[in-house]
Design an enzyme around this catalytic site. Structure first.
Site, PDB file in Angstrom:
ATOM      1  N   GLN A 266       1.028  -1.195  -0.148  1.00 34.80           N
ATOM      2  CA  GLN A 266      -0.007  -0.163   0.022  1.00 34.80           C
ATOM      3  C   GLN A 266       0.782   1.220   0.066  1.00 34.80           C
ATOM      4  O   GLN A 266       0.523   2.261  -0.507  1.00 34.80           O
ATOM      5  CB  GLN A 266      -1.056   0.017   1.218  1.00 34.80           C
ATOM      6  CG  GLN A 266      -2.143   0.756   0.969  1.00 34.80           C
ATOM      7  CD  GLN A 266      -3.011   0.204  -0.008  1.00 34.80           C
ATOM      8  OE1 GLN A 266      -2.971  -1.047  -0.379  1.00 34.80           O
ATOM      9  NE2 GLN A 266      -3.922   0.935  -0.551  1.00 34.80           N
ATOM     10  N   HIS A 269       2.126   3.162  -3.449  1.00 34.67           N
ATOM     11  CA  HIS A 269       1.248   4.187  -4.167  1.00 34.67           C
ATOM     12  C   HIS A 269       1.556   5.530  -3.961  1.00 34.67           C
ATOM     13  O   HIS A 269       1.446   6.303  -5.067  1.00 34.67           O
ATOM     14  CB  HIS A 269      -0.486   3.972  -3.565  1.00 34.67           C
ATOM     15  CG  HIS A 269      -1.370   2.767  -4.117  1.00 34.67           C
ATOM     16  ND1 HIS A 269      -1.642   2.861  -5.464  1.00 34.67           N
ATOM     17  CD2 HIS A 269      -1.578   1.633  -3.547  1.00 34.67           C
ATOM     18  CE1 HIS A 269      -2.313   1.716  -5.402  1.00 34.67           C
ATOM     19  NE2 HIS A 269      -2.284   1.141  -4.264  1.00 34.67           N
ATOM     20  N   GLU A 335      -9.575   2.707   4.896  1.00 34.31           N
ATOM     21  CA  GLU A 335     -10.205   2.570   3.304  1.00 34.31           C
ATOM     22  C   GLU A 335     -10.083   0.737   3.260  1.00 34.31           C
ATOM     23  O   GLU A 335     -11.023   0.476   2.955  1.00 34.31           O
ATOM     24  CB  GLU A 335      -9.078   3.053   2.622  1.00 34.31           C
ATOM     25  CG  GLU A 335      -9.511   2.994   1.094  1.00 34.31           C
ATOM     26  CD  GLU A 335      -8.354   3.482   0.122  1.00 34.31           C
ATOM     27  OE1 GLU A 335      -8.626   3.513  -1.090  1.00 34.31           O
ATOM     28  OE2 GLU A 335      -7.319   3.722   0.395  1.00 34.31           O
ATOM     29  N   HIS A 336      -8.934   0.356   3.636  1.00 35.04           N
ATOM     30  CA  HIS A 336      -8.707  -1.221   3.340  1.00 35.04           C
ATOM     31  C   HIS A 336      -8.399  -1.484   4.839  1.00 35.04           C
ATOM     32  O   HIS A 336      -7.439  -1.145   5.547  1.00 35.04           O
ATOM     33  CB  HIS A 336      -7.616  -1.526   2.593  1.00 35.04           C
ATOM     34  CG  HIS A 336      -7.650  -0.770   1.212  1.00 35.04           C
ATOM     35  ND1 HIS A 336      -7.036   0.337   0.976  1.00 35.04           N
ATOM     36  CD2 HIS A 336      -8.127  -1.131   0.031  1.00 35.04           C
ATOM     37  CE1 HIS A 336      -7.295   0.735  -0.293  1.00 35.04           C
ATOM     38  NE2 HIS A 336      -7.757  -0.233  -0.846  1.00 35.04           N
ATOM     39  N   ASP A 369      -7.484  -4.921  -5.187  1.00 35.95           N
ATOM     40  CA  ASP A 369      -7.204  -3.692  -5.971  1.00 35.95           C
ATOM     41  C   ASP A 369      -7.380  -4.467  -7.475  1.00 35.95           C
ATOM     42  O   ASP A 369      -7.799  -3.443  -8.326  1.00 35.95           O
ATOM     43  CB  ASP A 369      -5.807  -3.561  -6.011  1.00 35.95           C
ATOM     44  CG  ASP A 369      -5.551  -2.678  -4.628  1.00 35.95           C
ATOM     45  OD1 ASP A 369      -6.324  -2.184  -4.024  1.00 35.95           O
ATOM     46  OD2 ASP A 369      -4.319  -2.634  -3.974  1.00 35.95           O
ATOM     47  N   HIS A 428     -51.501  24.115   2.507  1.00 38.53           N
ATOM     48  CA  HIS A 428     -51.009  22.814   2.164  1.00 38.53           C
ATOM     49  C   HIS A 428     -52.304  21.867   2.274  1.00 38.53           C
ATOM     50  O   HIS A 428     -52.576  20.848   1.696  1.00 38.53           O
ATOM     51  CB  HIS A 428     -49.918  22.323   3.021  1.00 38.53           C
ATOM     52  CG  HIS A 428     -48.680  22.500   2.605  1.00 38.53           C
ATOM     53  ND1 HIS A 428     -48.069  24.072   2.490  1.00 38.53           N
ATOM     54  CD2 HIS A 428     -47.532  21.877   2.231  1.00 38.53           C
ATOM     55  CE1 HIS A 428     -46.845  23.934   2.011  1.00 38.53           C
ATOM     56  NE2 HIS A 428     -46.386  22.646   2.096  1.00 38.53           N
TER      57      HIS A 428
END
Length: 446
Positions: A266, A269, A335-336, A369, A428
């Site tokens: 990871q 990235h 996220e993961h 991924d 109304h």
């Protein structure tokens, strides 16, 4: 290499945990003023402005924004057979998973003669952004296009930055992935100017119309995110994505080599990527640290990995037990999230906050991924507490259709009138009463 936070013997509430845990953050606010003129110039001048900014930032200017069909076809024809096979299998699996997500219309009879239908209507036109820079992301083409197609989106355009070594067109693998998915419209434009052009449209250099979209999805850097923020009043967006992140909840039954590689994978990235290990075993933490030290510098992106792992957004969190670890990962909302514990399935089932959960030793994040069938466009920066990843639902709008007959409306009319009067909105109620009573005398009296 990884910094440590020792929470053993400490009982922290959620707010304090969030302040204490390592976290990467994209400072979108700091670049909004830089991006605003880009967005405004593209809104005013369209494709010419987008190409001007691309030439400034990327050092390349394609002949047109829209990639010619023969360029896409050539990229597909010249694609390495092994890559073609891998992409095709990833597409196949993604279609299986996403096809099962498609919501169906529902019809509810609330009362005799009174029906409410919820129908799901796809967004008409969507712009899918695929970044290009530190890496090539044909997987992002798949993750954006497949759910949009399954949702029934009528018109798709993929935007990806032009590459100087690809004759000014997006990377050939990106174009080939588009071809495999049946996407015919691809724009050679990247960065903030791509988001703005997708939002506002314009005329291409060959005078062809570049139609604006209704929604922009896909990951990108902080400038792309800032442009999404600036354009979100014009188009829908999926999210404001921050740097990618992984958290691993592990005990001493996990393999330290596996965990080390997962954290490294990871980190490659982005220098701002976050890699966090949460464990109740100090000796296991030591082993993982040693394995990272021994392995990270032989990777292709070793400098990037080192910067990410040594940054304040990464680290090892020591906890008293796995129950405490679960509280930590819920507060972190990764996220993961990988769960590699003795009772991985049971522990994973207790997690409330994560973009995606990867269970056990044989479900690493890189599987998701590329080819698990799941989607890898996921909420970052703790937003998994309230947001979901990209899915078929992202591209659908729920519309309620109300269909009451006369008897059904008459039966519920007193309730509507009472509530309207309680809110001091008598018109109304009169709008309902007028269907059953003659209110003209009342108007004359007033």
């Amino acid at each position: 290499m990884l910094s440590r936070i020792d929470l053993r013997g400490r009982s922290l509430g959620t707010a304090e945990l969030r302040r204490t845990l390592p976290r990467g953050a994209a400072d979108v606010d700091s670049v909004v003023d830089t991006v605003r003129p880009v967005v405004e110039s593209v809104r005013e001048h369209g494709a010419s402005a987008a190409l001007d900014h691309g030439e400034t930032f990327d050092g390349v200017r394609p002949a047109t924004v829209r990639v010619p069909a023969d360029v896409i076809a050539r990229a597909a024809a010249e694609l390495d057979p092994d890559i073609r096979s891998a992409l095709s299998e990833a597409i196949r699996r993604a279609r299986i998973v996403h096809s099962a997500q498609r919501r169906k219309d529902s019809v509810t009879e609330v009362a005799p003669g009174g029906f409410v239908t919820e129908k799901w209507v796809p967004v008409e036109r969507v712009g899918l952004y695929v970044p290009g820079g530190k890496a090539v992301y044909p997987s992002s083409v798949i993750m954006n296009v497949v759910p949009a197609q399954v949702a029934g989106v009528g018109s798709l355009v993929v935007a990806s930055p032009p590459q100087a070594d690809s004759d000014g067109w997006p990377h050939p693998t990106i174009l080939a992935a588009c071809s495999l998915l049946g996407v015919e419209e691809v724009w050679a434009v990247g960065g903030a100017q791509a988001v703005a052009l997708l939002a506002y449209g314009g005329r291409d250099t060959d005078d062809a119309e570049l139609e604006p979209v209704d929604m922009v999805t896909g990951p990108g850097n902080v400038y792309v995110t800032a442009a999404k923020r600036l354009c979100r009043s014009v188009v829908g967006i999926d999210s404001e994505a921050g740097p990618t992140e992984i958290a691993v909840l592990a005990d001493d039954t996990a393999d330290p080599v596996h965990v080390a590689y997962d954290l490294i994978s990871q980190a490659e990235h982005d220098p701002n990527a976050a890699s966090v290990l949460v464990t109740d075993s100090e000796s296991f933490a030591d082993e993982v640290d040693r394995e990272i030290e021994a392995r990270y510098d032989v990777t292709l992106n070793s400098e990037r990995v080192r910067e990410a792992l040594e940054g304040p957004q990464s680290g090892i969190v020591l906890v008293d037990d796995i129950a405490a670890g679960l509280r930590v990962v819920d507060a972190y909302a990764a996220e993961h999230l990988e769960v590699q514990t003795r009772n991985a399935s049971a522990d994973a089932a207790r997690v409330r906050n994560a973009g995606a959960i990867f269970v056990g030793a044989y479900s690493p994040v890189p599987l998701g991924d590329y080819a698990a069938g799941s989607n890898h466009v996921l909420p970052t920066s703790g937003t998994a507490r309230h947001s979901s990843g990209l899915s078929v639902q992202t591209f659908l709008r729920g519309i309620h259709v109300v269909d009451y007959d006369q008897a059904a409306l008459k039966e519920i009319a007193p309730t509507v009138v009472t509530l309207a009067d309680a809110e001091r909105l008598p018109a109304h109620g009169e709008a309902v009463r007028a269907r059953f009573e003659d209110l003209s005398a009342g108007r004359d009296e007033r």
